[in-house]
Motif scaffolding. Structure first.
Motif, mmCIF file in Angstrom:
data_model
loop_
_atom_site.group_PDB
_atom_site.id
_atom_site.type_symbol
_atom_site.label_atom_id
_atom_site.label_comp_id
_atom_site.label_asym_id
_atom_site.label_seq_id
_atom_site.Cartn_x
_atom_site.Cartn_y
_atom_site.Cartn_z
ATOM 1 N N LYS A 269 0.828 -1.207 0.000
ATOM 2 C CA LYS A 269 0.000 0.000 0.000
ATOM 3 C C LYS A 269 0.863 1.258 0.000
ATOM 4 O O LYS A 269 0.618 2.201 -0.762
ATOM 5 C CB LYS A 269 -0.933 0.007 1.214
ATOM 6 N N GLU A 270 1.873 1.274 0.838
ATOM 7 C CA GLU A 270 2.738 2.444 0.955
ATOM 8 C C GLU A 270 3.481 2.716 -0.351
ATOM 9 O O GLU A 270 3.597 3.864 -0.787
ATOM 10 C CB GLU A 270 3.748 2.235 2.083
ATOM 11 N N MET A 271 3.995 1.671 -0.974
ATOM 12 C CA MET A 271 4.878 1.829 -2.126
ATOM 13 C C MET A 271 4.155 1.846 -3.468
ATOM 14 O O MET A 271 4.614 2.500 -4.405
ATOM 15 C CB MET A 271 5.930 0.699 -2.146
ATOM 16 N N VAL A 272 3.043 1.119 -3.564
ATOM 17 C CA VAL A 272 2.402 0.934 -4.864
ATOM 18 C C VAL A 272 1.023 1.580 -4.907
ATOM 19 O O VAL A 272 0.768 2.473 -5.725
ATOM 20 C CB VAL A 272 2.312 -0.564 -5.218
ATOM 21 N N THR A 273 0.137 1.156 -4.037
ATOM 22 C CA THR A 273 -1.230 1.688 -4.076
ATOM 23 C C THR A 273 -1.245 3.198 -3.872
ATOM 24 O O THR A 273 -1.872 3.943 -4.642
ATOM 25 C CB THR A 273 -2.102 1.012 -3.008
ATOM 26 N N ASP A 274 -0.545 3.672 -2.837
ATOM 27 C CA ASP A 274 -0.588 5.105 -2.515
ATOM 28 C C ASP A 274 0.148 5.971 -3.525
ATOM 29 O O ASP A 274 -0.127 7.172 -3.622
ATOM 30 C CB ASP A 274 -0.020 5.351 -1.110
ATOM 31 N N THR A 275 1.096 5.396 -4.277
ATOM 32 C CA THR A 275 1.818 6.178 -5.285
ATOM 33 C C THR A 275 1.139 6.115 -6.650
ATOM 34 O O THR A 275 1.541 6.827 -7.575
ATOM 35 C CB THR A 275 3.270 5.683 -5.439
ATOM 36 N N GLY A 276 0.135 5.242 -6.791
ATOM 37 C CA GLY A 276 -0.558 5.124 -8.066
ATOM 38 C C GLY A 276 0.220 4.383 -9.129
ATOM 39 O O GLY A 276 -0.151 4.414 -10.311
#
Length: 340
Positions: A269-276
């Protein structure tokens, strides 16, 4: 009685050594559809902006735009497991030079670079960087105060060493590298700082982590938006990427398979989901006690053995997250180029 006890202890140690040796040679298989060495894997698109990144195992890269080159880590000595466990480490100069020469040949560029960034100060990131910089008088080494001590121990001139602050933007030709504070995966080998110069040969545990960083890559040809986030270690600081949007993430996975699924989900989530991000390449998944070349020929990476990590578990989890979020997931192999 003491003699019998000694024989029993010796037998037990031999048995334990045999078990360790067996586990150290058990490697999980790589899924064909995610492995860039497989014919079924999707190739990186042709470079639209002239920027290429050549992956060289662990979290080591050469980046180029055809004019300027810079390195991340540059860990090419890759000493064998027995040396790491029972001896002291030094730079394998022949292996480093051979790897660099081949890397720049693969890129069609002269062996010239302006900077080497070090993700943190463990030996699998920081061992070779001082040697590489010292042999490129125009280059600078960027790292933490702990990395600086490793460089000083290898007699790198002080004016070739740059201490990183966070956040910080560092121009390298038409590149800009934004440095963010991050964390190492919670594997038990974290923390500590090198307070004095680290002279070689040195034990692996002498290379204290210091500060861990992630790197956001920008280039003038692509405008104001970043082109990639490099997360070298499978750790994070909550909110470290706040407000950051990137299309591509190079995602470190070392040790992730031994952590629980909740941690893996938060990390994703921190690295992929939240960065789009919609494209993820897995890095730092490989057994870095094996060389990048054998007999002068390029060699494919192998996952860390089950004694150290469970990469198959990592892949299963990340595949599920990627399918859910519509993200392309690829295991990045050594000697493969990613184009931008």
């Amino acid at each position: 009685m003491l003699k019998k006890l000694g024989v029993c202890v010796l037998a037990l140690l031999m048995l334990l050594g045999g078990v360790v040796a067996l586990l150290a040679n058990q490697y999980p298989a790589l899924p064909e559809q995610l492995n860039l060495n497989s014919p079924a894997a999707a190739e990186s698109p042709v470079a639209q902006h002239g920027v290429r990144a050549l992956f060289l195992g662990t979290s080591s890269f050469v980046w180029t735009d055809g004019k300027t080159q810079w390195l991340l880590d540059g860990f090419f000595s890759r000493p064998p497991l027995a040396q790491v466990m029972f001896s002291r480490l030094t730079v394998n100069e022949d292996r480093v030079n051979t790897t660099l020469n081949r890397a720049f040949k693969e890129l069609g560029r002269p062996k010239e670079f302006s900077a080497v960034f070090v993700a943190h100060s463990h030996y699998d990131h920081a061992l070779d960087a001082p040697y590489i910089v010292k042999n490129q008088p125009g280059a600078r080494l960027y790292g933490s105060a702990s990395t600086r001590q490793i460089a000083l121990g290898q007699q790198v001139p002080a004016d070739q060493i740059g201490l990183l602050n966070i956040p910080q933007d560092i121009p390298v030709g038409d590149f800009t590298i934004r440095v963010l504070g991050s964390a190492h995966a919670p594997t038990g080998f974290t923390g500590g700082n090198n307070a004095e110069p680290v002279t070689l040969p040195a034990h692996a545990l002498a290379f204290k982590e210091g500060m861990s960083y992630s790197f956001v890559v920008y280039h003038r040809n692509t405008g104001a938006q970043p082109i990639a986030l490099i997360q070298p270690s499978a750790g994070y600081v909550p909110g470290q990427n706040a407000g950051l949007k990137v299309p591509v993430v190079f995602l470190g996975t070392g040790g992730l398979g031994k952590l629980d699924e909740d941690y893996a989900a938060r990390y994703w989530k921190e690295m992929v989901t939240d960065t789009g991000a919609k494209t993820v390449y897995l890095v730092h998944w490989d057994d870095f006690t094996l060389p990048l070349m054998k007999g002068g020929e390029l060699d494919a990476l192998r996952p860390m053995p089950k004694l150290v990590d469970h990469f198959d578990r990592t892949v299963t989890r990340l595949q599920a997250f990627a399918r859910r979020d519509g993200v392309s997931l690829t295991i990045l192999q050594a000697w493969k180029k990613v184009n931008f």
